[in-house]
Structure formats: structure tokens, C-alpha cells
Design a protein around this motif. Structure first.
Motif, PDB file in Angstrom:
ATOM      1  N   GLN A 131       4.720 -47.651 -40.541  1.00 15.51           N
ATOM      2  CA  GLN A 131       5.411 -46.516 -41.171  1.00 15.51           C
ATOM      3  C   GLN A 131       6.802 -46.309 -40.584  1.00 15.51           C
ATOM      4  OE1 GLN A 131       2.822 -43.125 -40.868  1.00 15.51           O
ATOM      5  NE2 GLN A 131       1.705 -43.688 -42.729  1.00 15.51           N
ATOM      6  N   LEU A 132       6.930 -46.436 -39.270  1.00 13.70           N
ATOM      7  CA  LEU A 132       8.251 -46.288 -38.655  1.00 13.70           C
ATOM      8  C   LEU A 132       9.200 -47.397 -39.104  1.00 13.70           C
ATOM      9  CD1 LEU A 132       7.371 -45.167 -35.029  1.00 13.70           C
ATOM     10  CD2 LEU A 132       8.345 -43.796 -36.869  1.00 13.70           C
ATOM     11  N   THR A 133       8.678 -48.607 -39.273  1.00 13.29           N
ATOM     12  CA  THR A 133       9.515 -49.709 -39.743  1.00 13.29           C
ATOM     13  C   THR A 133       9.987 -49.467 -41.174  1.00 13.29           C
ATOM     14  OG1 THR A 133       8.285 -51.194 -38.312  1.00 13.29           O
ATOM     15  CG2 THR A 133       9.629 -52.214 -39.999  1.00 13.29           C
ATOM     16  N   GLN A 134       9.120 -48.902 -42.005  1.00 15.92           N
ATOM     17  CA  GLN A 134       9.531 -48.571 -43.373  1.00 15.92           C
ATOM     18  C   GLN A 134      10.664 -47.556 -43.381  1.00 15.92           C
ATOM     19  OE1 GLN A 134       6.056 -47.157 -45.380  1.00 15.92           O
ATOM     20  NE2 GLN A 134       5.474 -49.196 -46.094  1.00 15.92           N
ATOM     21  N   HIS A 135      10.517 -46.506 -42.573  1.00 15.51           N
ATOM     22  CA  HIS A 135      11.572 -45.490 -42.521  1.00 15.51           C
ATOM     23  C   HIS A 135      12.852 -46.042 -41.905  1.00 15.51           C
ATOM     24  CE1 HIS A 135       9.297 -42.158 -44.087  1.00 15.51           C
ATOM     25  NE2 HIS A 135       8.291 -42.482 -43.283  1.00 15.51           N
ATOM     26  N   LEU A 136      12.730 -46.901 -40.921  1.00 12.99           N
ATOM     27  CA  LEU A 136      13.900 -47.533 -40.326  1.00 12.99           C
ATOM     28  C   LEU A 136      14.653 -48.370 -41.363  1.00 12.99           C
ATOM     29  CD1 LEU A 136      15.498 -48.174 -37.689  1.00 12.99           C
ATOM     30  CD2 LEU A 136      14.004 -50.154 -37.460  1.00 12.99           C
ATOM     31  N   ARG A 137      13.930 -49.104 -42.175  1.00 15.13           N
ATOM     32  CA  ARG A 137      14.570 -49.908 -43.222  1.00 15.13           C
ATOM     33  C   ARG A 137      15.265 -49.031 -44.257  1.00 15.13           C
ATOM     34  NH1 ARG A 137      10.530 -52.973 -46.104  1.00 15.13           N
ATOM     35  NH2 ARG A 137      12.285 -53.723 -47.301  1.00 15.13           N
ATOM     36  N   GLY A 143      22.359 -46.029 -44.598  1.00 14.86           N
ATOM     37  CA  GLY A 143      23.421 -45.839 -43.595  1.00 14.86           C
ATOM     38  C   GLY A 143      22.959 -44.830 -42.568  1.00 14.86           C
ATOM     39  N   PRO A 144      23.063 -45.172 -41.284  1.00 11.82           N
ATOM     40  CA  PRO A 144      22.585 -44.259 -40.246  1.00 11.82           C
ATOM     41  C   PRO A 144      23.406 -42.980 -40.197  1.00 11.82           C
ATOM     42  CG  PRO A 144      23.691 -46.145 -39.260  1.00 11.82           C
ATOM     43  CD  PRO A 144      23.624 -46.393 -40.737  1.00 11.82           C
ATOM     44  N   GLY A 145      22.728 -41.906 -39.800  1.00  8.05           N
ATOM     45  CA  GLY A 145      23.387 -40.605 -39.691  1.00  8.05           C
ATOM     46  C   GLY A 145      24.107 -40.474 -38.364  1.00  8.05           C
ATOM     47  N   PRO A 146      24.635 -39.283 -38.088  1.00  5.22           N
ATOM     48  CA  PRO A 146      25.401 -39.070 -36.853  1.00  5.22           C
ATOM     49  C   PRO A 146      24.534 -39.035 -35.595  1.00  5.22           C
ATOM     50  CG  PRO A 146      25.207 -37.031 -38.081  1.00  5.22           C
ATOM     51  CD  PRO A 146      24.621 -38.088 -38.933  1.00  5.22           C
ATOM     52  N   ASP A 152      17.016 -40.576 -36.313  1.00  7.52           N
ATOM     53  CA  ASP A 152      16.911 -40.360 -37.753  1.00  7.52           C
ATOM     54  C   ASP A 152      15.611 -40.929 -38.315  1.00  7.52           C
ATOM     55  OD1 ASP A 152      19.332 -39.078 -37.819  1.00  7.52           O
ATOM     56  OD2 ASP A 152      20.464 -40.843 -38.473  1.00  7.52           O
ATOM     57  N   THR A 153      15.172 -42.045 -37.765  1.00  7.33           N
ATOM     58  CA  THR A 153      13.912 -42.643 -38.212  1.00  7.33           C
ATOM     59  C   THR A 153      12.736 -41.739 -37.889  1.00  7.33           C
ATOM     60  OG1 THR A 153      14.811 -44.861 -37.896  1.00  7.33           O
ATOM     61  CG2 THR A 153      12.423 -44.656 -38.001  1.00  7.33           C
ATOM     62  N   LEU A 154      12.695 -41.214 -36.674  1.00 11.09           N
ATOM     63  CA  LEU A 154      11.595 -40.329 -36.284  1.00 11.09           C
ATOM     64  C   LEU A 154      11.617 -39.026 -37.083  1.00 11.09           C
ATOM     65  CD1 LEU A 154      11.550 -40.830 -32.417  1.00 11.09           C
ATOM     66  CD2 LEU A 154       9.888 -41.645 -34.091  1.00 11.09           C
ATOM     67  N   THR A 155      12.801 -38.506 -37.356  1.00 11.38           N
ATOM     68  CA  THR A 155      12.913 -37.294 -38.159  1.00 11.38           C
ATOM     69  C   THR A 155      12.448 -37.548 -39.592  1.00 11.38           C
ATOM     70  OG1 THR A 155      14.775 -36.591 -36.791  1.00 11.38           O
ATOM     71  CG2 THR A 155      14.501 -35.478 -38.910  1.00 11.38           C
ATOM     72  N   ALA A 156      12.845 -38.660 -40.163  1.00  6.97           N
ATOM     73  CA  ALA A 156      12.427 -38.990 -41.535  1.00  6.97           C
ATOM     74  C   ALA A 156      10.917 -39.215 -41.597  1.00  6.97           C
ATOM     75  CB  ALA A 156      13.167 -40.229 -42.026  1.00  6.97           C
ATOM     76  N   LEU A 161       5.574 -36.878 -43.642  1.00  2.00           N
ATOM     77  CA  LEU A 161       4.129 -36.950 -43.414  1.00  2.00           C
ATOM     78  C   LEU A 161       3.398 -36.083 -44.430  1.00  2.00           C
ATOM     79  CD1 LEU A 161       3.614 -36.872 -39.550  1.00  2.00           C
ATOM     80  CD2 LEU A 161       3.135 -38.733 -41.118  1.00  2.00           C
ATOM     81  N   ARG A 162       2.310 -36.617 -44.961  1.00  2.00           N
ATOM     82  CA  ARG A 162       1.492 -35.901 -45.936  1.00  2.00           C
ATOM     83  C   ARG A 162       0.072 -35.796 -45.380  1.00  2.00           C
ATOM     84  NH1 ARG A 162       2.709 -40.475 -50.131  1.00  2.00           N
ATOM     85  NH2 ARG A 162       1.351 -41.323 -48.566  1.00  2.00           N
ATOM     86  N   PRO A 163      -0.746 -34.940 -45.961  1.00  2.00           N
ATOM     87  CA  PRO A 163      -2.153 -34.886 -45.510  1.00  2.00           C
ATOM     88  C   PRO A 163      -2.888 -36.218 -45.723  1.00  2.00           C
ATOM     89  CG  PRO A 163      -1.625 -32.930 -46.776  1.00  2.00           C
ATOM     90  CD  PRO A 163      -0.442 -33.841 -46.874  1.00  2.00           C
TER      91      PRO A 163
END
Length: 187
Positions: A131-137, A143-146, A152-156, A161-163
Motif C-alpha cells: 500500500q505504501l508503494t502504491q501511494h509513493l508511485r 509530483g512531490p509536495g513541499p 507525503d506518502t504516509l499522509t496520503a 484508509l478505509r474500514p
């Protein structure tokens, strides 16, 4: 005076029939002979398989854990590099991740009590890595944020996250534990 009873003198009025014996005649056996399967009989053809020393089970255990870690890493990366449009339907891939981790742990590790909980943790961590790799991609494509790529990956990941994701983590944990236990060869 009494009348004679038929068969009282050893003779019977019945016709003679063949006599059957249920027990074979005892054969002569050599002195000290014990029949096979009886207590005290020498055991033949039994060669116990012993490891080549006390380090052999430890080597098998480290091989099992190392190959399970590699399987968890490769499974998580395969999950993470799946096409992004299929990300919603890939949650059920948690069962495959659990099986991928459980197979080397159970088959190579043997009946160690440490392995089923370790299989559960590795299956869940493989799902997290995917899941983290998907969000990283996704963030890398946008484009990465500031704040940086990792934050940003961990925040996304946290915001999406869903139930149902909790159910997939439960599937990975339970599946990793049960499949590791079931693939272990029991003596």
C-alpha cells in the motif's frame, strides 16, 4: 438298573466328521528367539535421521525466516507496482501475500512455535509495504509536495484508509498465521 446313555462310554451316536484345529502346532524355536513385533525383539531397518549437529535446525530456521522475508518484500513490491487503476480491487491479494510468506516459513522452518506469529506479522507488513508503494508511485507521478516524498506518502496512506483496509489487514494476519501453521509438516 439304568439304561446306558449314548456317548457315556466315549462313543457318540453322531456320525464321524472331520476334526478342525484352530491353533497351529507349536514349532521348535531357537533358544532366546523373540518373535518380531513382540517386546524385546531387536529392531531392524531403523536408522534414525539425526541432524549433523546442533546447528542444523538453527540453519533451517534462519533459512526459513530469510526466505520468508524475501517473499514478503517481493510480494509487497508486486502488490505496490500493480497498475494504479486496479488498486481498489487488489485488497484481496492479502490472501496471496499470506500464502507467499507462509510457504517458506512452514515448509523450511519446521514445527517452531515462533513461525506462525512471525508469518502473520510478515504478511501484514507485506500488505503495508504494498500500500505504501502504491501511494509513493501516485505521489511521484503527481509530483512531490513541499514536505517531502516520504511524509507525503504516509499522509496520503493515512487519509485514504478505509474500514475495508482493516479487514484486509485482519485477513493478512489470520491467513499468515493459519497458513504457516498448516504448511508446517507435523511428525
Amino acid at each position: 438298573m439304568t439304561a446306558p446313555i449314548p456317548g457315556a462310554d466315549g462313543q457318540s451316536a453322531r456320525p464321524l466328521t472331520a476334526q478342525h484345529y484352530s491353533v497351529a502346532a507349536a514349532q521348535a524355536s531357537p533358544e532366546g528367539y523373540v518373535a518380531p513385533g513382540m517386546p524385546g525383539a531387536p529392531v531392524t531397518g531403523y536408522d534414525p535421521v539425526s541432524p549433523t549437529g546442533p546447528a542444523a535446525p538453527r540453519r533451517r530456521l534462519t533459512l526459513a525466516i530469510g526466505s520468508a522475508l524475501l517473499a514478503a518484500l517481493l510480494g509487497g513490491l508486486a502488490y505496490g507496482f500493480a497498475p494504479l487503476r486496479a488498486a481498489d480491487s487488489l485488497g484481496w491479494f492479502a490472501i496471496a501475500l499470506a500464502g507467499l510468506v507462509a510457504l517458506p516459513l512452514g515448509r523450511l522452518g519446521g514445527p517452531a512455535r515462533l513461525l506462525p506469529p512471525l508469518g502473520a506479522l510478515l504478511a501484514a507488513s507485506s500488505l503495508l509495504l504494498g500500500q505504501l508503494t502504491q501511494h509513493l508511485r501516485q505521489i511521484h507521478a503527481d509530483g512531490p509536495g513541499p514536505r517531502g516524498l516520504l511524509r507525503d506518502t504516509l499522509t496520503a496512506w493515512h487519509t485514504t484508509l478505509r474500514p475495508l483496509d482493516a479487514a484486509f489487514y485482519a485477513i493478512a494476519l489470520i491467513g499468515g498465521h493459519l497458513l504457516t501453521h498448516r504448511t508446517t509438516p507435523h511428525p
